[in-house]
Design a protein around this motif. Structure first.
Motif, short mmCIF file in Angstrom:
data_model
loop_
_atom_site.label_atom_id
_atom_site.label_comp_id
_atom_site.label_asym_id
_atom_site.label_seq_id
_atom_site.Cartn_x
_atom_site.Cartn_y
_atom_site.Cartn_z
N ASN A 114 -10.21 6.10 -4.27
CA ASN A 114 -9.18 5.58 -3.34
C ASN A 114 -8.51 6.71 -2.57
O ASN A 114 -7.28 6.75 -2.43
CB ASN A 114 -8.12 4.78 -4.10
CG ASN A 114 -8.56 3.36 -4.42
OD1 ASN A 114 -9.76 3.05 -4.32
ND2 ASN A 114 -7.64 2.52 -4.80
N SER B 109 -2.62 3.88 -3.27
CA SER B 109 -2.36 2.97 -4.38
C SER B 109 -2.54 1.56 -3.86
O SER B 109 -1.59 0.93 -3.39
CB SER B 109 -0.95 3.18 -4.92
OG SER B 109 -0.81 4.47 -5.43
N VAL B 110 -3.77 1.10 -3.92
CA VAL B 110 -4.10 -0.22 -3.39
C VAL B 110 -5.35 -0.71 -4.10
O VAL B 110 -6.23 0.07 -4.44
CB VAL B 110 -4.33 -0.17 -1.86
CG1 VAL B 110 -5.49 0.74 -1.51
CG2 VAL B 110 -4.54 -1.56 -1.30
N ARG B 111 -5.41 -2.02 -4.31
CA ARG B 111 -6.55 -2.57 -5.04
C ARG B 111 -7.80 -2.61 -4.18
O ARG B 111 -8.92 -2.49 -4.68
CB ARG B 111 -6.21 -3.97 -5.52
CG ARG B 111 -7.24 -4.60 -6.43
CD ARG B 111 -6.71 -5.90 -7.00
NE ARG B 111 -5.52 -5.71 -7.80
CZ ARG B 111 -4.84 -6.70 -8.36
NH1 ARG B 111 -5.23 -7.94 -8.19
NH2 ARG B 111 -3.76 -6.45 -9.07
N SER B 112 -7.61 -2.79 -2.89
CA SER B 112 -8.75 -3.01 -1.99
C SER B 112 -8.83 -1.90 -0.94
O SER B 112 -8.78 -2.16 0.26
CB SER B 112 -8.62 -4.37 -1.31
OG SER B 112 -7.34 -4.49 -0.71
N PHE B 113 -9.00 -0.68 -1.41
CA PHE B 113 -9.03 0.48 -0.50
C PHE B 113 -10.10 0.34 0.56
O PHE B 113 -9.91 0.74 1.71
CB PHE B 113 -9.28 1.74 -1.34
CG PHE B 113 -9.35 3.01 -0.56
CD1 PHE B 113 -10.53 3.74 -0.49
CD2 PHE B 113 -8.23 3.51 0.09
CE1 PHE B 113 -10.60 4.93 0.23
CE2 PHE B 113 -8.28 4.70 0.81
CZ PHE B 113 -9.47 5.41 0.87
N SER C 234 -14.30 6.04 -2.02
CA SER C 234 -13.78 4.75 -2.45
C SER C 234 -13.58 4.68 -3.95
O SER C 234 -12.72 3.94 -4.42
CB SER C 234 -14.72 3.64 -1.98
OG SER C 234 -14.71 3.54 -0.57
N VAL D 202 0.85 -1.19 0.00
CA VAL D 202 0.00 0.00 0.00
C VAL D 202 0.89 1.24 0.00
O VAL D 202 1.76 1.39 0.87
CB VAL D 202 -0.93 0.03 1.23
CG1 VAL D 202 -1.75 1.30 1.24
CG2 VAL D 202 -1.83 -1.19 1.25
#
Length: 121
Positions: A76, A24-28, A73, A1
């Motif tokens: 992000n 910078s994360v796929r699953s915020f 969301s 992250v």
């Protein structure tokens, strides 16, 4: 992250600023988010936090009623709207991410670089 904070600057007492923190994360949405600050010569302190879903928030007494934390969301991004700024709010502000569900003052796993907020009297 990876967390990238921005929006700091110089403002007069009584003014407003909005800080942003892009993750910078796929699953915020699986992270609670928080803001902390560190003034010169002082320890880092908790400012505000928000739960994964955004339905729960927590604030330090020193900023309650003046600061508002929120999250988007779709972008992000977590925000810190700061109104009624005081010289004692001068600090480097950091955003952080926690795997906890609820808004929390502890247990942060990832930290961004800081953004400097300076409030002149």
């Amino acid at each position: 992250v990876q967390l990238q904070a921005s929006g700091g600057g110089l403002v007069q007492a009584g003014g407003s600023l909005r800080l942003s923190c892009a993750a910078s994360v796929r699953s915020f949405s699986t992270y609670a988010m928080g803001w902390f600050r560190q003034a010169p010569g002082k320890e880092r302190e908790f400012v505000a936090s928000i739960s994964r879903g955004g339905g729960s928030t927590d604030y330090a007494d020193s900023v309650k009623g003046r600061f508002t934390i929120s999250r988007d969301s779709a972008k992000n991004t977590v925000y810190l709207q700061m109104n009624g700024l005081k010289p004692e709010d001068t600090a480097v502000y950091y955003c952080a991410a926690s795997r906890k569900l609820m808004a929390t003052r502890y247990g942060y796993d990832f930290w961004g670089q800081g953004t400097l907020v300076t409030v002149s009297s």
